[in-house]
Design a protein around this motif. Structure first.
Motif, PDB file in Angstrom:
ATOM      1  N   GLY A  51       0.834  -1.504   0.330  1.00 11.39           N
ATOM      2  CA  GLY A  51      -0.039   0.359   0.038  1.00 11.39           C
ATOM      3  C   GLY A  51       1.445   1.588   0.343  1.00 11.39           C
ATOM      4  N   ILE A  52       1.645   0.938   1.364  1.00 10.01           N
ATOM      5  CA  ILE A  52       2.863   2.590   0.562  1.00 10.01           C
ATOM      6  C   ILE A  52       3.270   2.411  -0.631  1.00 10.01           C
ATOM      7  CG2 ILE A  52       4.370   3.148   2.038  1.00 10.01           C
ATOM      8  CD1 ILE A  52       4.228   1.721   3.840  1.00 10.01           C
ATOM      9  N   ALA A  53       4.331   2.048  -1.318  1.00  7.58           N
ATOM     10  CA  ALA A  53       4.599   1.415  -2.421  1.00  7.58           C
ATOM     11  C   ALA A  53       3.193   2.189  -3.625  1.00  7.58           C
ATOM     12  CB  ALA A  53       5.160   0.330  -3.221  1.00  7.58           C
ATOM     13  N   THR A  54       2.012   1.865  -3.435  1.00  4.55           N
ATOM     14  CA  THR A  54       0.902   2.339  -5.088  1.00  4.55           C
ATOM     15  C   THR A  54       1.456   3.383  -3.993  1.00  4.55           C
ATOM     16  OG1 THR A  54       0.158   0.087  -3.946  1.00  4.55           O
ATOM     17  CG2 THR A  54      -1.119   1.700  -4.966  1.00  4.55           C
ATOM     18  N   VAL A  55       0.471   4.251  -2.906  1.00  2.00           N
ATOM     19  CA  VAL A  55       0.482   5.667  -2.977  1.00  2.00           C
ATOM     20  C   VAL A  55       1.120   6.517  -3.098  1.00  2.00           C
ATOM     21  CG1 VAL A  55       0.343   7.562  -0.969  1.00  2.00           C
ATOM     22  CG2 VAL A  55      -0.786   4.889  -0.876  1.00  2.00           C
ATOM     23  N   THR A  56       3.013   5.952  -2.711  1.00  4.11           N
ATOM     24  CA  THR A  56       4.221   6.628  -3.660  1.00  4.11           C
ATOM     25  C   THR A  56       4.184   6.898  -5.029  1.00  4.11           C
ATOM     26  OG1 THR A  56       5.405   5.866  -1.236  1.00  4.11           O
ATOM     27  CG2 THR A  56       6.834   6.137  -3.108  1.00  4.11           C
TER      28      THR A  56
ATOM     29  N   GLN B 136       5.937  14.086  -2.207  1.00  2.65           N
ATOM     30  CA  GLN B 136       7.235  13.487  -1.678  1.00  2.65           C
ATOM     31  C   GLN B 136       7.558  11.755  -1.573  1.00  2.65           C
ATOM     32  OE1 GLN B 136       9.457  15.276   1.600  1.00  2.65           O
ATOM     33  NE2 GLN B 136      11.724  14.489   0.684  1.00  2.65           N
ATOM     34  N   GLY B 137       6.506  11.455  -0.923  1.00  2.98           N
ATOM     35  CA  GLY B 137       6.635   9.580  -0.767  1.00  2.98           C
ATOM     36  C   GLY B 137       7.010   9.378   0.468  1.00  2.98           C
TER      37      GLY B 137
ATOM     38  N   VAL C 209       5.565  -4.720  -7.060  1.00  2.00           N
ATOM     39  CA  VAL C 209       4.637  -4.024  -6.274  1.00  2.00           C
ATOM     40  C   VAL C 209       5.364  -2.573  -6.100  1.00  2.00           C
ATOM     41  CG1 VAL C 209       3.112  -2.668  -5.013  1.00  2.00           C
ATOM     42  CG2 VAL C 209       2.371  -4.872  -6.527  1.00  2.00           C
ATOM     43  N   ILE C 210       6.343  -2.816  -5.057  1.00  2.00           N
ATOM     44  CA  ILE C 210       7.412  -2.247  -4.532  1.00  2.00           C
ATOM     45  C   ILE C 210       8.916  -1.916  -5.126  1.00  2.00           C
ATOM     46  CG2 ILE C 210       8.605  -2.560  -1.844  1.00  2.00           C
ATOM     47  CD1 ILE C 210       6.592  -4.517  -0.786  1.00  2.00           C
ATOM     48  N   ARG C 211       9.195  -2.653  -6.685  1.00  2.00           N
ATOM     49  CA  ARG C 211       9.860  -2.378  -7.255  1.00  2.00           C
ATOM     50  C   ARG C 211       9.984  -1.168  -7.632  1.00  2.00           C
ATOM     51  NH1 ARG C 211      10.208  -7.774  -8.597  1.00  2.00           N
ATOM     52  NH2 ARG C 211       9.133  -7.496 -10.103  1.00  2.00           N
ATOM     53  N   GLU C 212       8.096  -0.456  -7.540  1.00  2.00           N
ATOM     54  CA  GLU C 212       7.420   0.710  -8.937  1.00  2.00           C
ATOM     55  C   GLU C 212       8.254   1.557  -7.811  1.00  2.00           C
ATOM     56  OE1 GLU C 212       6.779   1.320 -11.282  1.00  2.00           O
ATOM     57  OE2 GLU C 212       6.802  -0.936 -11.852  1.00  2.00           O
ATOM     58  N   PRO C 213       8.274   2.120  -6.516  1.00  2.00           N
ATOM     59  CA  PRO C 213       9.109   3.130  -5.841  1.00  2.00           C
ATOM     60  C   PRO C 213      10.601   3.026  -6.310  1.00  2.00           C
ATOM     61  CG  PRO C 213       8.113   2.485  -4.205  1.00  2.00           C
ATOM     62  CD  PRO C 213       8.031   1.298  -5.528  1.00  2.00           C
ATOM     63  N   PHE C 214      11.174   2.299  -5.965  1.00  2.00           N
ATOM     64  CA  PHE C 214      12.906   2.750  -6.415  1.00  2.00           C
ATOM     65  C   PHE C 214      12.709   3.095  -8.178  1.00  2.00           C
ATOM     66  CE2 PHE C 214      12.188  -0.435  -2.917  1.00  2.00           C
ATOM     67  CZ  PHE C 214      13.557  -0.347  -2.006  1.00  2.00           C
TER      68      PHE C 214
END
Length: 398
Positions: A86-91, A113-114, A198-203
């Motif tokens: 969820g954090i990654a998606t919001v970011t 900022q994320g 999903v969590i790869r996206e913010p990186f």
């Protein structure tokens, strides 16, 4: 949380209350099944990990060590994985639109900022600092080991000189043990987090990607580069230094992005890329030591081929922008701006990605030290359009 609520298996010896045998009690299942914990704990810890960046040096190490242990345990619980995602998606949503709805409870001030970006920035800073400390101390340790093994050279020193060398050596050993163990845990965190699509996206966001690739390539360069012999000390396991495991964690993390073009380009553009030398040597070492599964090894080879192709395109782009107008160039990095923004107090125009990276570590305008947040920057659409049109004209066949 660390000393009471985590199961014994999730804690190391030094994190137990005493040396006496410890057993799990009812409280150790609370994190897994408590509804509020499932929803709020991981986001809060990720934010805290980034925010302790501005505390004291030793406090930062101690706090992040504790946070990492708890996060690693939460990652193993299926009930907490949606909160991480969820954090990654919001970011990533916040990066594309400031009005997107939040699926995870995050304060409005963190949207732009994320949430996850702040955590990732802290993780990059921590990893880079720990890698530098570990490698530097290993070099010092090896020098003293060689000195002590040379009877003639060691014998020429008087007792006072020997005492000073020995005391400094012991201090380096203790510092290396702490840094090397914590460094391995940060690399492991990078690996397991990026294993989730999903969590790869913010990186891959502009504010994080360049630092992420530099961190990975810097570790590879230290492990397999020309200076790697300088850190091959005797009894390296006693210093918590496990180079094979370091290499496994970094290569596994990079393999997760084998099919991601934006990652290929970022690696190809990175100053640590060195014409592919570190990755090439890492692949050779991984093959020889059989450190990863066949599937992951194939992904590493694909990644290298794709990055090499991206590097060819990058070289072509360097030639294209060689005569770019001065106003098109970012004043901090001297790179072609893609999304120019004006800073409200200094009135300087910089690339959005550049100022976003800067603001992860300090909330001031780099040109006059006045307070600044990413929400305060002003887009310059006219200049952006001119840059786009100029770039297209340069790419167009003559």
């Amino acid at each position: 949380l660390l000393q009471v609520s985590l199961p014994v298996a999730a804690r190391t010896h030094e994190e137990l209350w005493s040396n006496a045998p410890s057993v799990d009690g009812p409280q150790t299942t609370l994190l897994e099944h408590h509804n509020e914990s499932q929803r709020y704990l991981a986001p809060a810890l990720l934010l805290l990990y980034g925010d302790v960046e501005r505390t004291g040096f030793y406090e930062k190490l101690t706090n992040r060590r504790a946070i990492m242990v708890v996060l690693k345990h939460l990652w193993t619980l299926d009930t907490h994985r949606p909160a991480f995602r969820g954090i990654a998606t919001v970011t990533t949503a916040a990066a594309s639109t400031s009005s997107s709805a939040s699926a995870t409870p995050i304060a409005d001030e963190d949207q732009g900022q994320g949430y996850f970006v702040r955590f990732a920035n802290g993780l990059m800073n921590e990893t880079n600092a720990l890698v530098a400390t570990t490698m530097d101390k290993l070099e010092e340790i090896k020098k003293v080991q060689l000195l002590m093994q040379n009877p003639a050279e060691w014998g020429r020193m008087n007792e006072e000189e020997k005492k000073q060398v020995t005391e400094r050596h012991e201090a380096n050993e203790n510092e290396c043990k702490g840094a090397a163990g914590l460094c391995l845990e940060t690399l492991n965190m990078l690996n397991y987090l990026t294993s989730d699509s999903v969590i790869r996206e913010p990186f891959l966001l502009d504010a994080i990607l360049p630092r992420f690739t530099s961190t990975l390539l810097n570790v590879l360069l230290r492990l397999v580069g020309s200076k790697s012999l300088a850190i091959k000390v005797e009894n390296m396991e006693s210093y918590n230094f496990q180079p094979k495991v370091y290499l496994y964690e970094v290569c596994s993390a990079m393999a997760h992005f084998h099919d991601t073009p934006i990652f290929w380009t970022a690696v190809a553009n990175d100053s640590f890329y060195n014409n592919g030398g570190p990755i090439r040597k890492a692949i050779s070492t991984v093959r020889r030591l059989q450190l990863v599964a066949a599937e992951d090894f194939s992904k590493l080879e694909q990644l290298y081929e794709n990055v090499q192709q991206a590097r060819t395109n990058c070289v072509d782009m360097d030639a294209v922008i060689e005569d770019a107008p001065f106003e098109f160039m970012d004043p901090l990095l001297d790179t072609l701006m893609r999304d120019p923004v004006r800073l409200p107090t200094s009135k300087t125009i910089v690339d959005r990605a550049t100022i976003a990276q800067h603001l992860l570590n300090t909330d001031t305008d780099p040109f006059n030290r006045q307070h600044l947040t990413i929400h305060m920057v002003e887009p310059v659409p006219e200049l952006k359009q001119r840059i786009t049109e100029w770039l297209e004209s340069k790419r167009r066949p003559t």
